[in-house]
Design an enzyme around this catalytic site. Structure first.
Site, mmCIF file in Angstrom:
data_model
loop_
_atom_site.group_PDB
_atom_site.id
_atom_site.type_symbol
_atom_site.label_atom_id
_atom_site.label_comp_id
_atom_site.label_asym_id
_atom_site.label_seq_id
_atom_site.Cartn_x
_atom_site.Cartn_y
_atom_site.Cartn_z
ATOM 1 N N LYS A 99 0.831 -1.212 0.000
ATOM 2 C CA LYS A 99 0.000 0.000 0.000
ATOM 3 C C LYS A 99 0.858 1.252 0.000
ATOM 4 C CE LYS A 99 0.818 0.883 4.478
ATOM 5 N NZ LYS A 99 1.296 2.128 5.118
ATOM 6 N N THR A 130 -3.500 5.529 4.274
ATOM 7 C CA THR A 130 -2.190 5.970 3.795
ATOM 8 C C THR A 130 -2.301 6.843 2.548
ATOM 9 O OG1 THR A 130 -1.346 3.858 4.624
ATOM 10 C CG2 THR A 130 0.158 5.175 3.335
#
Length: 338
Positions: free
Chosen positions: A189, A246
């Site tokens: 990610k 994120t």
């Protein structure tokens, strides 16, 4: 009450140490630099990474690995990914048989493309290895804002014991046996978050970011399943949950670095400006090497690699993604003709 060592005094390591100390455990926090350990002891504050958050007096700070893990029942490894192997090798002589070692860092070893739990397990073969991941910015955990993570271990008894150690009214923990999926989600990610930051820096809007996150998760899932992970893991906290936080939060150093690249900085200049480890930079190369080795199509990762390591203009990378050949949404190809 457990004797616990936290190896790494960055923001996340400090937040984990605080959480464990507040839960009543005896915690030792190890710093790479002697001066940093002394500052934490004197100031009871990590002024660089968690300013304004005071450390419990019960946390013992040290620069000695031997002191940190002496009689420890659980060790949390929270070092930069590229330092995991060297740190684990130095730890090995001091780790007792069957000590639980938890990888709480998010990355892949750049040269070997190994997951960090593999690297740690090879360096400390006498330990029981687990991983922890999920949407968990240190800045919020340190301030006791509600956070949820996943602990994964092949031994469910180990993950359940860690669940008991960590859980409180501000930190909820789920368990899993899918170490591959939990760890890959947390590592990969960061690559997509860098790309999301680049689109923000280019001013390309919310539609582009939503598409990038969705198709990025499709790539992560494809690679994960090819490596033996459970596809369902990537729709959970360590997959989509971590990706969302994120890619959207200004706490994310990966997103911040990407924004600077989108605004015209070189990757090296952006990393220097962020002044913290940008794991997505290293993970991009490892992920692209893994994709080729596993013959898995990862077009976003490929374009990220071109931007970060081959000086491609980010606008050209976005165009390359947009003009790829027409496809059904769930269709993908393997690369290298396989």
């Amino acid at each position: 009450m457990k004797k616990i060592a936290v190896i790494g005094s960055g923001g996340w390591g400090t937040a984990i140490a605080m959480l464990l100390a507040d839960n009543g455990h005896r915690v030792t926090l190890w710093s790479y630099l002697k001066e940093e350990a002394e500052n934490l002891t004197r100031d009871r504050e990590n002024k660089r990474f968690l300013p304004g958050v005071m450390l419990p007096e019960s946390i013992y700070n040290t620069n000695s690995l031997e002191v940190a893990v002496r009689n420890a029942e659980v060790i949390f490894m929270v070092t930069p990914s590229q330092a995991s192997a060297a740190t684990a090798q130095k730890l090995c002589p001091y780790v007792r048989e069957n000590t639980i070692v938890v990888n709480a860092s998010k990355g892949l070893e750049q040269t070997t493309q190994k997951r960090l739990s593999q690297v740690i397990g090879e360096a400390i073969p006498q330990a029981k290895i687990a991983v922890m991941s999920g949407p968990s910015h240190a800045e919020e955990v340190g301030r006791k804002l509600p956070t949820t993570n996943v602990i994964a271990c092949s031994d469910s008894a180990v993950s359940q014991s860690l669940q008991d150690i960590l859980m409180c009214d501000t930190f909820r923990v789920y368990t899993s046996t899918d170490m591959v999926g939990v760890e890959l989600g947390g590592a990969l990610k960061n690559v997509i978050a860098l790309c999301a930051g680049i689109t923000d820096g280019l001013g390309q809007g919310d539609n582009a970011k939503a598409a990038l996150m969705t198709r990025g998760m499709a790539e992560i899932s494809r690679l994960g399943v090819a490596m033996g992970a459970d596809a369902a893991t990537f729709s959970g906290l360590s997959g989509m949950g971590d990706l969302i936080v994120t890619c959207t939060s200004m706490h994310s150093r990966n997103r911040r670095a990407g924004m600077l690249i989108g605004q015209g900085m070189t990757p090296e200049q952006a990393i220097e400006e962020v002044k913290m480890v940008v794991e997505g930079f290293y993970t991009t190369q490892a992920a692209w090497d893994l994709a080729k080795r596993m013959h898995v199509e990862m077009p976003i990762v490929e374009q990220a690699y071109r931007v970060l390591f081959e000086n491609m203009d980010p606008k050209e990378a976005v165009k390359n993604l947009m003009v790829r050949k027409k496809k059904h949404e769930t269709e993908y190809e393997v690369i290298n003709g396989r």
